[in-house]
Structure formats: structure tokens, C-alpha cells
Design an enzyme around this catalytic site. Structure first.
Site, PDB file in Angstrom:
ATOM      1  N   LYS A 215      47.393   7.996  82.250  1.00 35.26           N
ATOM      2  CA  LYS A 215      48.344   8.915  81.687  1.00 35.26           C
ATOM      3  C   LYS A 215      49.100   9.772  82.657  1.00 35.26           C
ATOM      4  CE  LYS A 215      46.701   8.531  76.826  1.00 35.26           C
ATOM      5  NZ  LYS A 215      46.036   9.119  75.670  1.00 35.26           N
TER       6      LYS A 215
ATOM      7  N   LYS B  61      45.612  -3.655  78.129  1.00 37.48           N
ATOM      8  CA  LYS B  61      45.224  -3.637  76.678  1.00 37.48           C
ATOM      9  C   LYS B  61      46.486  -3.214  75.808  1.00 37.48           C
ATOM     10  CE  LYS B  61      44.525   1.143  76.096  1.00 37.48           C
ATOM     11  NZ  LYS B  61      44.149   2.620  75.620  1.00 37.48           N
TER      12      LYS B  61
ATOM     13  N   LYS C 196      50.550   1.152  72.156  1.00 36.11           N
ATOM     14  CA  LYS C 196      51.961   1.656  71.773  1.00 36.11           C
ATOM     15  C   LYS C 196      52.656   2.077  72.868  1.00 36.11           C
ATOM     16  CE  LYS C 196      48.988   4.688  69.073  1.00 36.11           C
ATOM     17  NZ  LYS C 196      48.293   5.208  67.996  1.00 36.11           N
TER      18      LYS C 196
HETATM   19  P1  TYM Z   1      44.042   6.007  69.993  1.00 29.73           P
HETATM   20  O1  TYM Z   1      44.767   6.921  68.978  1.00 29.73           O
HETATM   21  O2  TYM Z   1      44.572   5.366  71.181  1.00 29.73           O
HETATM   22  O3  TYM Z   1      43.499   4.536  69.264  1.00 29.73           O
HETATM   23  C1  TYM Z   1      42.790   4.629  67.989  1.00 29.73           C
HETATM   24  C2  TYM Z   1      41.438   3.813  67.942  1.00 29.73           C
HETATM   25  O4  TYM Z   1      41.963   2.364  68.425  1.00 29.73           O
HETATM   26  C3  TYM Z   1      41.438   1.874  69.340  1.00 29.73           C
HETATM   27  N1  TYM Z   1      42.176   1.029  70.178  1.00 29.73           N
HETATM   28  C4  TYM Z   1      41.975  -0.432  70.595  1.00 29.73           C
HETATM   29  N2  TYM Z   1      40.852  -1.015  70.461  1.00 29.73           N
HETATM   30  C5  TYM Z   1      41.055  -2.255  71.058  1.00 29.73           C
HETATM   31  N3  TYM Z   1      42.039  -2.960  71.530  1.00 29.73           N
HETATM   32  C6  TYM Z   1      43.028  -2.027  71.798  1.00 29.73           C
HETATM   33  N4  TYM Z   1      44.051  -2.642  72.654  1.00 29.73           N
HETATM   34  C7  TYM Z   1      43.041  -0.586  71.178  1.00 29.73           C
HETATM   35  N5  TYM Z   1      43.859   0.372  71.343  1.00 29.73           N
HETATM   36  C8  TYM Z   1      43.378   1.271  70.680  1.00 29.73           C
HETATM   37  C9  TYM Z   1      40.820   3.159  70.449  1.00 29.73           C
HETATM   38  O5  TYM Z   1      39.639   2.894  70.917  1.00 29.73           O
HETATM   39  C10 TYM Z   1      40.631   4.206  69.189  1.00 29.73           C
HETATM   40  O6  TYM Z   1      39.167   3.872  68.645  1.00 29.73           O
HETATM   41  N6  TYM Z   1      41.265   9.707  71.792  1.00 29.73           N
HETATM   42  C11 TYM Z   1      41.225   8.883  70.644  1.00 29.73           C
HETATM   43  C12 TYM Z   1      41.536   9.546  69.589  1.00 29.73           C
HETATM   44  C13 TYM Z   1      40.357  10.470  69.055  1.00 29.73           C
HETATM   45  C14 TYM Z   1      39.209  10.181  68.556  1.00 29.73           C
HETATM   46  C15 TYM Z   1      38.365  11.599  68.457  1.00 29.73           C
HETATM   47  C16 TYM Z   1      38.260   9.085  68.508  1.00 29.73           C
HETATM   48  C17 TYM Z   1      40.503  11.897  69.203  1.00 29.73           C
HETATM   49  N7  TYM Z   1      39.223  12.618  68.722  1.00 29.73           N
HETATM   50  C18 TYM Z   1      37.099  11.523  68.170  1.00 29.73           C
HETATM   51  C19 TYM Z   1      37.040   9.109  68.169  1.00 29.73           C
HETATM   52  C20 TYM Z   1      36.536  10.255  68.016  1.00 29.73           C
HETATM   53  C21 TYM Z   1      42.447   7.987  71.064  1.00 29.73           C
HETATM   54  O7  TYM Z   1      43.227   8.376  71.671  1.00 29.73           O
HETATM   55  O8  TYM Z   1      42.585   6.693  70.187  1.00 29.73           O
END
Ligand code: TYM
Length: 330
Positions: free
Chosen positions: A114, A195, A198
């Protein structure tokens, strides 16, 4: 399963897509049947680390919370809430800043990715996983269902918890388990070596609320390989489509297409139509439920969720202040 309390979060930075769903959200829904407590959070404070847009963020936060309910998060069974409604998240994150190692944070691959792309690299982007650790540990959660891209952040969370416990001389925070699914890494349609996300742009993902025609068009345009040749392993693009077909509920068809691809006689058009049909059929009931949910209902759910979350978070934060020697009431 040995976990008792589940916590997970998602950023309101854009459309909820198939990667989020297959990698995480569908597991969140299933875990509601298996764990004693399930707590799910729309993490708006995380979202601001990538840039501030006060006109857009509130709408996205509400939209995403509604989408999660449409996917099957049951607000009676689970706590569903918005991170900023429970101020202890940021308070604990500050405390954890004193426990997280700079060197560990520097090794986070998401930060490297990022920060490589961002014009303004905020310190928040750097300490982002510290807030994530606070999200989880504030509820003493021991299971975190996520996609594979979050594994490193959860390793960091374990490190922070251990260091905290060691410093205060008490096994206060649990060791969190990373709960992955088979769909832990869904790839981009347009660039299957990356992967699905968005931030890559529209043609790279399928949004859960997109109209069927657009879903079908995006899947039809997915990048595969040239085809027509026998090969041991599937190309990244074909493997991704076959995986989607499996996760969308058609494992036998997926298996058959995989075998055809290996023999070199798969017609990619057929595979794409099958994937599009399966995904559209899977999304239909989700989109219907979404259309039925009113903004008022949603506001009530989130207010109730914040209250239930606070009831767990406040005493934990009291303990933390006491254990580290800050605040009143010692
Ligand atoms: P975020 O918002 O990017 O994504 C949410 C969840 O979706 C999963 N994910 C995917 N899984 C499989 N293939 C993909 N291409 C893919 N893209 C996204 C992510 O692994 C995630 O589980 N940092 C985290 C948000 C967060 C969080 C937390 C998660 C903040 N606090 C506490 C768990 C516990 C994030 O940016 O996810």
C-alpha cells in the site's frame, strides 16, 4: 472447534466482492452456528488510513453493514457494529503501539504494497495492524475468520498479546487462531496473478450487489490462457474460475471442467457461462434480502450492536489501564 469467541472486521472502502465473500464473510455466517459468540465489525477507522473522504465514508459504512446482513449475518445471534461507535478500539490501539515492535511492523507486506502505491504514506497506514490487533483483543476473541492476506497481521496480533502478557505478568490476552477457508485467496478476474481487490479497479472484481448482466459480463471477460493444450497445472485464470464454480456450489461441474482443461479440450466459453450462472444464482437471494432492508432497521441494528460491543469492551479496557498503570481508579 476449540474457539469460543469469534471476531472479524472489514473495511468500508468499496463494494463487497466475491473475494471478501468466499474468503471471509461466508465463513462468518457459518461460524454463527458453531461458536458461542460472533462479533463482526465495519472498521471505519481503518478506512481513513488510505485517505479521508467525509462525504463518502458514512454511506459506505452503512451500505457495507447492510450487505453483511444480506449475506446472512444475523444481528440477533451476532454482534454487528461500526468500529468508531466503540471508542475503546482506538484507545487500546494506542496502548498496543507501546507493545508492537517497529521492526515487525516494517515487515508487513500489506504496508509495503500500500505504501508503494500511496501518494501520502500516513503513519496510520504503518500502524494499521496495531489497530487490527486492538479490534480483536478488545473482545478477548480467540478465533479470527479472514482471507489469507490477513494471516501476517494475525501473527502480529499474537506477538502483541504475548508481549503484553509477558510485561504485565499475567495471561490476560488469548492466543488468536487464524480461521481460513478453501476460498482464502480469490484472484482478480482481469489479472489472475493478483488477488481480487477493490483497489485494483472495477474489472478486477465481482461485487455482491452487482446486477446479473454485469456479473456475467465481467466473468465472460475474465483472463484465462489461450487454451487447447494439455497441461499438468491449470493456469491461474482457469484455476480461479474453477474455484469460483466450486465455491458457488457446483463442485462436480468444477471438477469436470478442471479435468477438461488439463486434457486441453475445455471450451473456456462454457466454463465462463457455468461460473456466471452459478454466481448469479448464488447472489440472487442475497440481493433480494438487501433490497428489503431499510435504513431505519439498519441504524437500530448498529446502535444495538455498539451497545453490546461496548459492554464487553469497557471492562477489558478498564483491566488494561489498570495492568499498565494509567487512568483513574487504581
Ligand atoms: P478487508 O476489508 O481488505 O477484507 C475483508 C476480508 O476479506 C478477505 N479478502 C479476501 N479473501 C480471499 N480472497 C480475496 N481476494 C480477498 N480479499 C479480501 C480479507 O482477508 C478479510 O478477511 N485488515 C482487514 C480488516 C480488519 C480486520 C480486523 C480483520 C480490521 N480489523 C480484525 C480481522 C480482524 C482488512 O483490510 O480486510
Amino acid at each position: 472447534m476449540s474457539v469460543t469467541r469469534i471476531f472479524s472486521g472489514i473495511q468500508p472502502t468499496g463494494d463487497l466482492h466475491l473475494g471478501n465473500y468466499f474468503g471471509a464473510v461466508r465463513n462468518w455466517v457459518e461460524l454463527q452456528q458453531q461458536a458461542a459468540d460472533t462479533i463482526y465489525c465495519v472498521v471505519d477507522y481503518h478506512a481513513i488510513t488510505g485517505g479521508i473522504d467525509a462525504d463518502v465514508l458514512p454511506g459506505r459504512t452503512m451500505q457495507l453493514a447492510g450487505d453483511l446482513i444480506a449475506c446472512g449475518i444475523d444481528p440477533e445471534r451476532s454482534i454487528l457494529f461500526v468500529q468508531s461507535h466503540v471508542p475503546e478500539h482506538t484507545e487500546l490501539a494506542w496502548v498496543f503501539n507501546a507493545f508492537a515492535a517497529f521492526g515487525d511492523l516494517s515487515r508487513m507486506t500489506q504496508f509495503k504494497d500500500k505504501s508503494g502505491r500511496a501518494k501520502h504514506v500516513s503513519a496510520g497506514l504503518f500502524t494499521y495492524p496495531v489497530l487490527q490487533a486492538a479490534d480483536i483483543l478488545l473482545y478477548l476473541a480467540d478465533g479470527v475468520p479472514v482471507g489469507e492476506d490477513q494471516s501476517q497481521h494475525l501473527e502480529l496480533t499474537r506477538g502483541i498479546a504475548r508481549r503484553f502478557n509477558q510485561v504485565v505478568g499475567q495471561e490476560y490476552f488469548p492466543d488468536v487462531q487464524t480461521l481460513l477457508t478453501e476460498g482464502k485467496r480469490i484472484m482478480s478476474l482481469a489479472d489472475p496473478d493478483k488477488k481480487m481487490s477493490k483497489s485494483l479497479g472495477e474489472k478486477h472484481y465481482v461485487g455482491l450487489m452487482e446486477p446479473p448482466k454485469r456479473v456475467a459480463k465481467k466473468i465472460r471477460s475474465a483472463v484465462t490462457d489461450a487454451g487447447g493444450e494439455a497441461r499438468e497445472d491449470l493456469s491461474a485464470g482457469v484455476a480461479n474460475l474453477v474455484g469460483m464454480l466450486r465455491f458457488a456450489g457446483q463442485p462436480e461441474a468444477a471438477q469436470q471442467y478442471a479435468e477438461e482443461a488439463k486434457r486441453g479440450d475445455l471450451l473456456y466459453g462454457h466454463l465462463k457461462v457455468a461460473v456466471a450462472d452459478a454466481v448469479v444464482a448464488m447472489l440472487e437471494p442475497i440481493q433480494e434480502r438487501r433490497a428489503q432492508l431499510s435504513d431505519d432497521e439498519l441504524s437500530d441494528v448498529l446502535a444495538d450492536g455498539a451497545q453490546r460491543a461496548s459492554a464487553i469492551a469497557a471492562p477489558v479496557m478498564d483491566d488494561v489501564r489498570r495492568l499498565i498503570g494509567v487512568g483513574r481508579g487504581r
